[in-house]
Motif scaffolding. Sequence first.
Motif, PDB file in Angstrom:
ATOM      1  N   LEU A  71      11.849   4.223   6.038  1.00 14.94           N
ATOM      2  CA  LEU A  71      11.738   3.658   7.384  1.00 14.94           C
ATOM      3  C   LEU A  71      10.679   2.558   7.422  1.00 14.94           C
ATOM      4  CD1 LEU A  71      12.071   6.848   9.602  1.00 14.94           C
ATOM      5  CD2 LEU A  71      13.810   5.118   9.101  1.00 14.94           C
ATOM      6  N   PHE A  72       9.601   2.728   6.654  1.00 16.32           N
ATOM      7  CA  PHE A  72       8.581   1.666   6.572  1.00 16.32           C
ATOM      8  C   PHE A  72       9.204   0.392   6.024  1.00 16.32           C
ATOM      9  CE2 PHE A  72       5.112   5.003   5.362  1.00 16.32           C
ATOM     10  CZ  PHE A  72       5.085   5.472   6.668  1.00 16.32           C
ATOM     11  N   ALA A  73       9.964   0.531   4.943  1.00 16.11           N
ATOM     12  CA  ALA A  73      10.509  -0.623   4.230  1.00 16.11           C
ATOM     13  C   ALA A  73      11.593  -1.334   5.027  1.00 16.11           C
ATOM     14  CB  ALA A  73      11.047  -0.190   2.875  1.00 16.11           C
ATOM     15  N   ALA A  74      12.137  -0.658   6.031  1.00 18.84           N
ATOM     16  CA  ALA A  74      13.193  -1.286   6.834  1.00 18.84           C
ATOM     17  C   ALA A  74      12.641  -2.414   7.698  1.00 18.84           C
ATOM     18  CB  ALA A  74      13.888  -0.236   7.702  1.00 18.84           C
ATOM     19  N   GLY A  75      11.315  -2.528   7.799  1.00 18.07           N
ATOM     20  CA  GLY A  75      10.710  -3.598   8.590  1.00 18.07           C
ATOM     21  C   GLY A  75      10.807  -3.336  10.078  1.00 18.07           C
ATOM     22  N   GLY A  76      10.763  -2.143  10.460  1.00 17.06           N
ATOM     23  CA  GLY A  76      10.979  -1.723  11.842  1.00 17.06           C
ATOM     24  C   GLY A  76      12.085  -0.685  11.794  1.00 17.06           C
ATOM     25  N   LEU A  77      12.347  -0.065  12.886  1.00 20.98           N
ATOM     26  CA  LEU A  77      13.366   0.982  12.872  1.00 20.98           C
ATOM     27  C   LEU A  77      14.759   0.374  12.730  1.00 20.98           C
ATOM     28  CD1 LEU A  77      12.055   3.398  15.631  1.00 20.98           C
ATOM     29  CD2 LEU A  77      11.927   3.673  13.163  1.00 20.98           C
ATOM     30  N   PRO A  78      15.543   0.905  11.805  1.00 18.69           N
ATOM     31  CA  PRO A  78      16.929   0.423  11.679  1.00 18.69           C
ATOM     32  C   PRO A  78      17.709   0.728  12.953  1.00 18.69           C
ATOM     33  CG  PRO A  78      16.300   1.796   9.799  1.00 18.69           C
ATOM     34  CD  PRO A  78      15.216   1.908  10.818  1.00 18.69           C
TER      35      PRO A  78
ATOM     36  N   HIS B 167       0.834  -1.207   0.000  1.00 20.20           N
ATOM     37  CA  HIS B 167       0.000   0.000   0.000  1.00 20.20           C
ATOM     38  C   HIS B 167       0.870   1.259   0.000  1.00 20.20           C
ATOM     39  CE1 HIS B 167      -3.570   2.385   0.507  1.00 20.20           C
ATOM     40  NE2 HIS B 167      -3.041   2.970   1.553  1.00 20.20           N
ATOM     41  N   THR B 168       1.981   1.240   0.729  1.00 12.40           N
ATOM     42  CA  THR B 168       2.849   2.424   0.737  1.00 12.40           C
ATOM     43  C   THR B 168       3.459   2.667  -0.639  1.00 12.40           C
ATOM     44  OG1 THR B 168       4.811   1.218   1.515  1.00 12.40           O
ATOM     45  CG2 THR B 168       3.395   2.222   3.192  1.00 12.40           C
ATOM     46  N   VAL B 169       3.718   1.589  -1.389  1.00 12.88           N
ATOM     47  CA  VAL B 169       4.224   1.764  -2.756  1.00 12.88           C
ATOM     48  C   VAL B 169       3.162   2.447  -3.612  1.00 12.88           C
ATOM     49  CG1 VAL B 169       4.928   0.532  -4.852  1.00 12.88           C
ATOM     50  CG2 VAL B 169       5.856  -0.141  -2.623  1.00 12.88           C
ATOM     51  N   TRP B 170       1.913   2.051  -3.431  1.00 20.45           N
ATOM     52  CA  TRP B 170       0.808   2.664  -4.166  1.00 20.45           C
ATOM     53  C   TRP B 170       0.683   4.150  -3.804  1.00 20.45           C
ATOM     54  CZ3 TRP B 170      -2.079   0.898  -8.074  1.00 20.45           C
ATOM     55  CH2 TRP B 170      -3.220   1.623  -8.419  1.00 20.45           C
ATOM     56  N   VAL B 171       0.766   4.448  -2.526  1.00 21.02           N
ATOM     57  CA  VAL B 171       0.666   5.842  -2.075  1.00 21.02           C
ATOM     58  C   VAL B 171       1.863   6.642  -2.593  1.00 21.02           C
ATOM     59  CG1 VAL B 171       0.645   7.341  -0.033  1.00 21.02           C
ATOM     60  CG2 VAL B 171      -0.770   5.286  -0.090  1.00 21.02           C
ATOM     61  N   ASP B 172       3.038   6.018  -2.637  1.00 19.62           N
ATOM     62  CA  ASP B 172       4.224   6.684  -3.171  1.00 19.62           C
ATOM     63  C   ASP B 172       3.975   7.146  -4.605  1.00 19.62           C
ATOM     64  OD1 ASP B 172       7.243   7.291  -3.235  1.00 19.62           O
ATOM     65  OD2 ASP B 172       6.986   5.913  -4.919  1.00 19.62           O
TER      66      ASP B 172
END
Length: 126
Positions: free
Chosen positions: A90-97, A64-69
């Motif tokens: 940060l979303f794509a990192a799967g949690g905070l790096p 969904h974030t890719v769609w919103v992007d």
Amino acid sequence: MSVLSILGTLLTIIASAYLASLFAERHRRSDRRLATYEEVTRIAAEYGVLLSANKVPDAQFLAHTVWVDRDVRDRFSPKAHAAFRAMERLFAAGGLPQGVTEYDFTKVKEEALSALRREVGGGLRK
């Protein structure tokens, strides 16, 4: 004289229709930007809830974030899109790096939302 009068009336009608279509398109663009801003706000809040619960975003959230992007890229300036992309990373990192805190996320989120809000127009209260 009557030919000039008719010609003037026709030009007025054509100009009015043209201006009305321009204003209608501007309004539609503003509505689409506002809807995108609201969606970015929603996914940022959802991600914040996931962080608070020590959970990672699932594949559906990330898709969904890719769609919103795509919507942000198409409807906002490159500068606003870059601010959104910083949050999206940060979303794509799967949690905070490692080394990134919730405060850092909040700062990036507020920068992204602020960049988008500046371009939405008069549709939002300050």
